[in-house]
Design a protein around this motif. Structure first.
Motif, mmCIF file in Angstrom:
data_model
loop_
_atom_site.group_PDB
_atom_site.id
_atom_site.type_symbol
_atom_site.label_atom_id
_atom_site.label_comp_id
_atom_site.label_asym_id
_atom_site.label_seq_id
_atom_site.Cartn_x
_atom_site.Cartn_y
_atom_site.Cartn_z
ATOM 1 N N LEU A 71 66.753 15.022 44.729
ATOM 2 C CA LEU A 71 65.752 16.068 45.829
ATOM 3 C C LEU A 71 64.954 16.696 45.254
ATOM 4 C CD1 LEU A 71 69.348 17.180 47.719
ATOM 5 C CD2 LEU A 71 67.478 15.804 48.549
ATOM 6 N N ALA A 74 61.644 14.931 45.721
ATOM 7 C CA ALA A 74 61.379 14.181 46.777
ATOM 8 C C ALA A 74 60.443 15.159 47.671
ATOM 9 C CB ALA A 74 62.370 13.941 47.405
ATOM 10 N N ARG A 75 59.757 14.327 48.679
ATOM 11 C CA ARG A 75 59.080 15.165 49.713
ATOM 12 C C ARG A 75 59.648 14.983 51.106
ATOM 13 N NH1 ARG A 75 55.989 11.398 47.183
ATOM 14 N NH2 ARG A 75 55.994 10.040 49.077
ATOM 15 N N ALA A 77 63.598 13.704 52.460
ATOM 16 C CA ALA A 77 64.906 13.526 52.195
ATOM 17 C C ALA A 77 65.881 13.410 53.423
ATOM 18 C CB ALA A 77 65.306 14.243 51.213
ATOM 19 N N PRO A 95 63.580 19.357 49.309
ATOM 20 C CA PRO A 95 62.403 18.639 49.742
ATOM 21 C C PRO A 95 61.812 19.564 51.038
ATOM 22 C CG PRO A 95 63.707 16.830 49.357
ATOM 23 C CD PRO A 95 64.969 18.093 49.470
ATOM 24 N N THR A 98 63.683 18.205 55.127
ATOM 25 C CA THR A 98 65.036 17.682 54.799
ATOM 26 C C THR A 98 65.816 17.517 55.978
ATOM 27 O OG1 THR A 98 65.020 18.859 52.453
ATOM 28 C CG2 THR A 98 67.240 18.125 53.486
#
Length: 278
Positions: A71, A74-75, A77, A95, A98
């Motif tokens: 996580l 990540a950009r 999720a 991110p 989310t």
């Protein structure tokens, strides 16, 4: 401590043991433990009521920690079937985008209250395809103990190069308890949720499986109240479970625990990581 459904357990065995207690004190303990566990709320997906009454060995891979690591990089999720949002909320960094999905109304409310302050959006979803998101919307999709994994939908919403990371329930999980109440299960039920079936389904959806691990883990129930609570909360283990319907079996199990010690079962878990090709 948690579980997800085995497929279509067979009906209970017809044999019903008589109520039998080692002493009036044992009978009184049984009635008190069962009454307490039958009255407590089982809303949400928090198993802390079982602290000190049941234990479940954890998989060696540390899903929550490994998920949090992914996580953090990540950009966008998506957490599918988030429950009450407990695992997602524990991640130190979420991110910028989310999203979590959940189908059960009590859990939707709990997840919303827990995740909204962290900047995550909770979407009510029926856990049936299609997922309510556009193609290639996420570079990371996670799910802990999904009831069903819709691989084609996961592949669709993943961006090229994106990852699906999930801990799932494996075959014949806690079946010592299931079969105590329902009797022996047929082979097709015992082998359902095999990790190799998940690998094949992921690959059929066009994903590359880059990691697959499985473990069987010791679970202990220290008193009959823990059993009652677990079966009330995890309703698919013994479908239609009620204390009254299974009182003789519960009484026999209570006496067994008092005489022989904790009831031992084994959970099955597997960890799968799959990527969408660039």
């Amino acid at each position: 401590m948690s579980e997800q459904p085995p497929p279509s357990p067979t009906p209970p065995a017809p044999h019903t043991p008589p109520l039998s207690f080692a002493s009036p004190a044992s009978r009184d303990r049984f009635e008190a433990l069962v009454a307490e566990a039958d009255a407590v709320s089982v809303d949400g997906w928090d198993f802390s009521w079982l602290d000190g009454r049941a234990t479940e060995q954890r998989p060696s891979w540390g899903y929550a920690r490994a998920m949090a690591d992914r996580l953090a990089g990540a950009r966008a999720a998506l957490d599918i079937q988030t429950g009450g949002g407990e695992v997602l909320a524990a991640a130190p960094v979420l991110p910028p985008l989310t999203v979590a999905t959940e189908s059960w109304p009590p859990n939707i409310a709990r997840a919303t209250a827990r995740l909204h302050p962290l900047g995550a959006v909770v979407v009510a979803d029926a856990d049936e395809p299609p997922l309510p998101f556009g193609d290639t919307a996420f570079d990371l999709v996670v799910s802990r103990h999904p009831v069903t994994t819709w691989w084609e939908e996961i592949a669709r919403v993943l961006a090229p190069g994106g990852t699906y990371f999930s801990q799932q329930v494996g075959p014949a999980s806690v079946f010592e308890l299931v079969e105590y109440f329902l009797g022996p299960q047929p082979p097709e039920v015992r082998r359902a949720r095999d990790p190799e079936d998940a690998r094949a389904a992921a690959e059929a959806a066009g994903l590359d499986v880059v990691g697959l691990r499985a473990e069987r883990l010791r679970t202990e129930f220290f008193d009959i109240g823990a059993v009652v609570y677990f079966l009330r909360k995890v309703i698919w283990m013994v479908p239609g479970f009620t204390v009254e319907q299974y009182r003789p079996q519960l009484a026999a199990l209570h006496r067994r625990i008092e005489e022989d010690g904790p009831f031992i079962a084994h959970t099955a878990r597997f960890l799968i990581e799959a990527r969408k090709p660039l």
